[in-house]
Every structure is written in C-alpha cells, then in structure tokens.
Write an enzyme that holds these catalytic residues in place. Structure first.
Site, PDB file in Angstrom:
ATOM      1  N   ASP A  45      17.948 -18.734 -13.827  1.00  0.00           N
ATOM      2  CA  ASP A  45      17.763 -17.677 -15.137  1.00  0.00           C
ATOM      3  C   ASP A  45      16.555 -18.336 -15.974  1.00  0.00           C
ATOM      4  O   ASP A  45      15.995 -17.509 -16.714  1.00  0.00           O
ATOM      5  CB  ASP A  45      18.887 -17.622 -16.049  1.00  0.00           C
ATOM      6  CG  ASP A  45      19.796 -16.517 -15.837  1.00  0.00           C
ATOM      7  OD1 ASP A  45      19.163 -15.392 -15.403  1.00  0.00           O
ATOM      8  OD2 ASP A  45      21.025 -16.524 -16.099  1.00  0.00           O
ATOM      9  N   LYS A  57      23.154  -8.397  -7.830  1.00  0.00           N
ATOM     10  CA  LYS A  57      22.586  -9.726  -7.449  1.00  0.00           C
ATOM     11  C   LYS A  57      23.341 -10.176  -6.133  1.00  0.00           C
ATOM     12  O   LYS A  57      22.509 -10.574  -5.387  1.00  0.00           O
ATOM     13  CB  LYS A  57      23.087 -10.532  -8.472  1.00  0.00           C
ATOM     14  CG  LYS A  57      22.114 -10.630  -9.761  1.00  0.00           C
ATOM     15  CD  LYS A  57      22.766 -11.326 -11.151  1.00  0.00           C
ATOM     16  CE  LYS A  57      21.951 -10.815 -12.156  1.00  0.00           C
ATOM     17  NZ  LYS A  57      22.735 -11.365 -13.299  1.00  0.00           N
ATOM     18  N   GLN A  83      26.594 -15.232 -15.902  1.00  0.00           N
ATOM     19  CA  GLN A  83      26.155 -13.697 -16.438  1.00  0.00           C
ATOM     20  C   GLN A  83      26.563 -13.858 -17.859  1.00  0.00           C
ATOM     21  O   GLN A  83      27.615 -14.070 -18.500  1.00  0.00           O
ATOM     22  CB  GLN A  83      27.262 -12.605 -15.629  1.00  0.00           C
ATOM     23  CG  GLN A  83      26.682 -11.271 -16.230  1.00  0.00           C
ATOM     24  CD  GLN A  83      25.193 -11.024 -15.957  1.00  0.00           C
ATOM     25  OE1 GLN A  83      24.805 -11.353 -14.821  1.00  0.00           O
ATOM     26  NE2 GLN A  83      24.582 -10.047 -16.665  1.00  0.00           N
TER      27      GLN A  83
HETATM   28  N1  GUN Z   1      22.692 -10.582 -19.311  1.00  0.00           N
HETATM   29  C1  GUN Z   1      21.893  -9.415 -19.145  1.00  0.00           C
HETATM   30  N2  GUN Z   1      20.444 -10.081 -18.814  1.00  0.00           N
HETATM   31  C2  GUN Z   1      20.895 -11.305 -18.084  1.00  0.00           C
HETATM   32  C3  GUN Z   1      20.075 -12.214 -17.190  1.00  0.00           C
HETATM   33  O1  GUN Z   1      18.854 -12.026 -17.062  1.00  0.00           O
HETATM   34  N3  GUN Z   1      20.796 -13.292 -16.963  1.00  0.00           N
HETATM   35  C4  GUN Z   1      21.970 -13.490 -17.322  1.00  0.00           C
HETATM   36  N4  GUN Z   1      22.650 -14.730 -16.901  1.00  0.00           N
HETATM   37  N5  GUN Z   1      22.749 -12.607 -18.036  1.00  0.00           N
HETATM   38  C5  GUN Z   1      22.311 -11.614 -18.323  1.00  0.00           C
END
Ligand code: GUN
Length: 282
Positions: A118, A51, A95
C-alpha cells in the site's frame, strides 16, 4: 475525453500477466499477496473481492484472511507478524478502515516495509517525501498513470487537490509536485473553495462526498480526476465526488465513477506486489 481506468488497467494487467507467467521458470514461484479484511463493511468487502479478482487475472497468488470486527489489536498484530516472517508472502495489505478499538497507525507500522504494497508504512511515506525509492501508494500512482496515458501536461500547470488524507490527498499532491505542477491542497476548512477549484487546470477530488463538486466550481477545459466512491443518496447508485453529468461537458478530460480511478488503484496494487516480489529476488 473520458479516461477509462477500466480499459487502461485491463491493458496494464495483461502486460503484467505476461510478465508473471515467466516467473515460475525464473524464480520458482509467482508473487503472493496477503490481504487482511477485518469486519464486513460492504465497501471493504467489495474492494477486497476486486483485489482477489485482479490477482487471479494477473497470475498473482492471493490469500484473503477474514476476521470478525471483534478481533483484538494483539491478534491482528500477531497475523501481521506471521505474514512478515513468512518468506512465501511478498505483499501484505490490511484493508482500511479498521474498527475503532484498533490503532491503524500501529498496525500499518507493524507491516514489514518491504512487504508494504500500500505504501502506507511510515518509512515508505518518508521516502516518498524525500524523493527516495519507495513503494508508491496505489491510488495516487494510478492517478498519475491515467494523466500520463491521457497525454495531460503536468509541468508548470495549476493543480488543485481537494482532500488531504494520508491515502490519497497528501501523496497525490506530492506526486503532482514531483511532476512540476503548481499544487494547492484544499479541504473542508478552505475559505471560498469554489474560487480555489476554479483556478485548477487539473482538479483531483478525494473527499468522499457524493457529487460535492458542482459545475460552477470547475473551469472550462479543466482535467477532472474523481477519486470518490459513494452511493448517490437519491438513486442508490455508485457515484463520485463530482457531479459527472454537469461537469463532463465542461471538462477537457474526466474520469468516470465507476470505471475510472478505482480499477487503476487495484492495477497499481498488482504492480506494487510484483515490485516487492522482484526486489527481494534481485
Ligand atoms: N481503504 C480505502 N482505500 C484503501 C487502500 O488503498 N488500501 C487499504 N489498505 N485500505 C483502503
């Protein structure tokens, strides 16, 4: 046909970079994404690094806040509150998964809906299910973009989603419904799963088990979207939820792992960050 999420996302990121480059003159600054990483789960570390890298490519400012997995829920909620109050932060991503002593539900609900890049906040989820304007969750959004880029017709077609998570299975099923596909959501308790998946013209698999979907479970000519990111227990290499080598010759369209859905998820996160930034400026 193999859909390269890597190539498609590179094109989309280049377009976004050109747009973001105009923002300092127009808005005085670039979008700012804050990512919170709790603990050192290798999968999560790798996602968060991806990211940050994508943010740099697009010209988005990225702040990654790392905390040990011993952080209390109160401390984490405190960080979220600070970021909510910071007018210089446009997107907040916590996350997942979080350590067991922290309620993911509570933390997600604490994020300002307008900064929820998200699309996990209950109000964004509600808006999605009511077809109201909202921030779409990144992986489902990326999947629909890939299907459209590959020219896959969705209206009226038989789609099967394997997996019913809040992050992927449920929202991708809703987005497929919104495209007028006929959608079945299958899961670990589905009776005769192979019989259900063989009906799919479009098969989306998000269950998180290496090579779980075998060739006998897939119809000739199916479109196969593999959301899984697993370690192959035999080779230790990255692999998806579908047995790619066996299914690729049968599928009309398939996504590889790595280089398929993963890069599209990150690309959509960049897009969502820009959308949140622009929404507060318009
Ligand atoms: N963990 C696995 N996929 C994701 C996601 O798309 N966003 C977040 N915040 N955590 C994750």
């Amino acid at each position: 046909m193999i859909i390269s999420g890597k190539e498609l996302s590179a094109r989309l990121k280049a377009d976004m970079a050109a747009e973001v480059a105009t923002f300092p003159a127009r808005y005085g600054r670039v979008p700012h994404l804050a990512v919170i990483l709790v603990g050192e789960d290798p999968g999560s570390v790798s996602y968060v690094t991806g990211k940050a890298k994508a943010s740099a490519e697009v010209g988005i400012r990225n702040t990654t806040i790392r905390r040990p997995d011993t952080i209390s829920e109160e401390e984490l909620l405190g960080i979220v509150a600070e970021l909510n109050a910071d007018a210089g932060v446009d997107g907040i991503l916590v996350q997942l998964p979080l350590p067991r002593h922290i309620s993911e539900e509570r933390v997600i609900a604490a994020i300002d809906k307008a900064k929820d890049v998200d699309g996990f906040h209950p109000l964004n989820v509600a808006a999605l299910w009511q077809k109201q304007p909202c921030t779409l969750p990144c992986t489902p959004k990326g999947i629909i973009k890939m299907l459209k880029a590959a020219g896959v017709e969705l209206a009226g077609r038989e789609a099967v989603v394997v997996g019913r998570s809040n992050i992927v299975g449920l929202p991708v099923a809703k987005l497929l419904l919104d495209e007028n596909a006929t959608v079945t959501v299958a899961h670990s308790r589905t009776r005769d799963l192979a019989e259900v998946t063989r009906r799919a013209e479009i098969l989306v698999v998000a269950i998180g088990r290496p090579k779980f979907v075998t060739a006998d479970m897939v119809a000739e000519g199916a479109v196969v979207i593999d959301v899984g990111v697993n370690r192959d227990p035999e080779t230790g290499k990255l692999c998806g939820d579908v047995d790619y080598a066996a299914i690729e010759p049968k599928a009309s369209v398939i996504t590889p792992v790595p280089g398929g859905v993963g890069p599209m998820t990150i690309c959509c996160l960049m897009e969502n960050t820009i959308e949140c930034f622009l929404r507060t400026r318009k």
